[in-house]
Design a protein around this motif. Structure first.
Motif, PDB file in Angstrom:
ATOM      1  N   TYR A   9      48.281  25.964 -10.220  1.00  0.00           N
ATOM      2  CA  TYR A   9      49.386  26.852 -10.588  1.00  0.00           C
ATOM      3  C   TYR A   9      50.507  25.987 -11.132  1.00  0.00           C
ATOM      4  CZ  TYR A   9      52.778  30.564 -10.785  1.00  0.00           C
ATOM      5  OH  TYR A   9      53.686  31.476 -11.254  1.00  0.00           O
TER       6      TYR A   9
ATOM      7  N   THR B 115      44.659  25.394 -15.013  1.00  0.00           N
ATOM      8  CA  THR B 115      45.902  25.746 -14.361  1.00  0.00           C
ATOM      9  C   THR B 115      46.516  26.902 -15.124  1.00  0.00           C
ATOM     10  OG1 THR B 115      47.965  24.862 -13.410  1.00  0.00           O
ATOM     11  CG2 THR B 115      47.402  24.165 -15.649  1.00  0.00           C
TER      12      THR B 115
ATOM     13  N   ILE C 163      44.313  34.027 -12.436  1.00  0.00           N
ATOM     14  CA  ILE C 163      43.979  33.768 -11.032  1.00  0.00           C
ATOM     15  C   ILE C 163      43.420  35.022 -10.377  1.00  0.00           C
ATOM     16  CG2 ILE C 163      44.982  33.270  -8.759  1.00  0.00           C
ATOM     17  CD1 ILE C 163      46.745  31.198 -10.056  1.00  0.00           C
TER      18      ILE C 163
ATOM     19  N   VAL D 248      44.215  27.351  -4.715  1.00  0.00           N
ATOM     20  CA  VAL D 248      45.168  27.193  -5.816  1.00  0.00           C
ATOM     21  C   VAL D 248      46.033  25.977  -5.510  1.00  0.00           C
ATOM     22  CG1 VAL D 248      47.078  28.216  -7.111  1.00  0.00           C
ATOM     23  CG2 VAL D 248      45.189  29.660  -6.332  1.00  0.00           C
TER      24      VAL D 248
END
Length: 400
Positions: free
Chosen positions: A309, A332, A357, A365
């Motif tokens: 992230y 990411t 996600i 994550v």
């Protein structure tokens, strides 16, 4: 031979050598994946005369900040921090507020809302344009004594000069500080927020070392830097932003507060006014690397999916130093549309919108902007729906 950019001494001691990496903000397009990347040494040293921690100026601000990938307004917590600061500053209706490195107007928009005259000085053409579109008056320029004089000739001196998260980004510390002094009125005040070397060292925040950050300040070295340009440090506040920052208050003349003395004493006790506080940092950095790689390798062996992230500059230092590639971190995500469909420098990790996600439901994550911990724990709480977990790599590896 490398010379201290503040005092000119050649007596610089190694703090940590992170090898060679590409500049952390040079996000790659798909076409650029077939091209070579230039890497530069990333070696932090500290001057044993004035105790300014620094890296060599191997790139120039013009290389990075003319067209910039970072927009401050994409961080809700940072916008709120700016709003609270303006409320505390509470400028008079007839005041003039200038912000240096004003980015996309994230702070000055709150000044505009108060009807107070203001001006942003922002070198990045693209983010400066975003500020103007928000109604924040902004000139495109790097701060130098000359550009500051031009602003003063057109607009007059400022009652308040704000310089947040820029004092580390300029290799010409003395010239930049002289520019601040030129901008501020004789009875005005300068406010600077910059990461505090004390927390960087204590909490292993080595990923904040990158080529766009030329120096890392204690209050002691910042006081000397301010004096070099004609400003006196009169007060200091300890902040939690960016993992631990200081807000420096400076004036053309004045007397330091007790808080200045208190923070200087904290730094001295931590060994940052002599070499003792720096000698084991390199080994603590190596442990962060080993722990992260162990986690990622074990997750891959178990068949677990790990994504990232954020695509901040600090994340690129971490990924490149640790040697992380897409086999260990599939991709990411980032809220900034400027980065979507592109790739992180060096590691070449794909960058997608945050919605990816929820679509993929990964097992873990890895949070790269760990300084936004509370904000992101709330934002990403939905990953609990499928048993997903957050991973924070700094100051020590933690799975939440």
């Amino acid at each position: 031979m490398m010379m201290c950019r503040l005092c000119g001494s050649a007596e610089l001691a190694s703090v940590v050598d992170l090898g060679a990496t590409p500049p952390c903000e040079r996000i790659l397009t798909a076409e650029q994946l077939e091209e070579p990347e230039t890497t530069y040494p990333l070696h932090l040293r500290v001057c044993t005369s004035c105790w300014l921690a620094q890296i060599p100026p191997l790139i120039t601000p013009e290389d990075t900040f003319t067209d910039y990938a970072y927009f401050s307004s994409y961080s809700a917590s940072w916008v709120e921090h700016a709003r609270a600061f303006v409320a505390e500053l509470d400028p008079r209706p007839d005041a003039f507020v200038v912000e240096v490195a004003s980015n996309d107007g994230y702070l000055l928009r709150h000044v505009v809302d108060r009807g107070v005259r203001c001006l942003g000085i922002e070198p990045s053409v693209n983010v400066g344009q975003a500020a103007r579109e928000r109604g924040v008056p902004t000139v495109t320029a790097f701060l130098t004594p000359e550009s500051a004089s031009a602003v003063v000739r057109e607009h007059g001196t400022a009652d308040h000069v704000v310089a947040n998260n820029v004092y580390a980004h300029i290799p010409d510390v003395i010239g930049f500080t002289e520019g601040l002094r030129t901008l501020v009125a004789d009875d005005g005040v300068v406010s600077i927020e910059v990461q505090h070397l004390l927390t960087l060292m204590r909490l292993n925040q080595y990923d904040t070392i990158y080529h766009e950050h030329f120096q890392y300040y204690t209050v002691a070295s910042a006081r000397r830097a301010l004096a070099s340009g004609g400003l006196t440090l009169v007060d200091v506040e300890l902040l939690t932003t960016h993992g631990g920052s200081v807000r420096l208050w400076a004036r053309p003349s004045g007397t330091p507060s007790q808080r200045v003395a208190d923070v200087l004493a904290m730094e001295k006790a931590a060994g940052l006014h002599d070499i003792s506080g720096y000698i084991d940092f390199s080994e603590r950095v190596a442990k962060v690397r080993r722990d992260l790689l162990t986690f990622l390798v074990n997750a891959a062996e178990e068949g677990s999916t790990v994504v990232g992230y954020g695509a901040p500059g600090k994340g690129n230092t971490l990924l490149n130093h640790c040697g992380v590639r897409p086999d260990l971190l599939a991709y990411t995500v980032d809220r900034n549309p400027y980065k979507h469909g592109k790739f992180t420098p060096g590691a070449r990790i794909p960058i997608y919108p945050p919605e990816r996600i929820a679509a993929d439901r990964p097992d873990y994550v890895l949070v790269l902007p760990w300084n936004l911990r509370d904000e992101l724990i709330e934002q990403l709480s939905y990953i609990r729906d499928w048993g997903g977990r957050l991973v924070f790599p700094i100051p020590t590896l933690e799975v939440v």
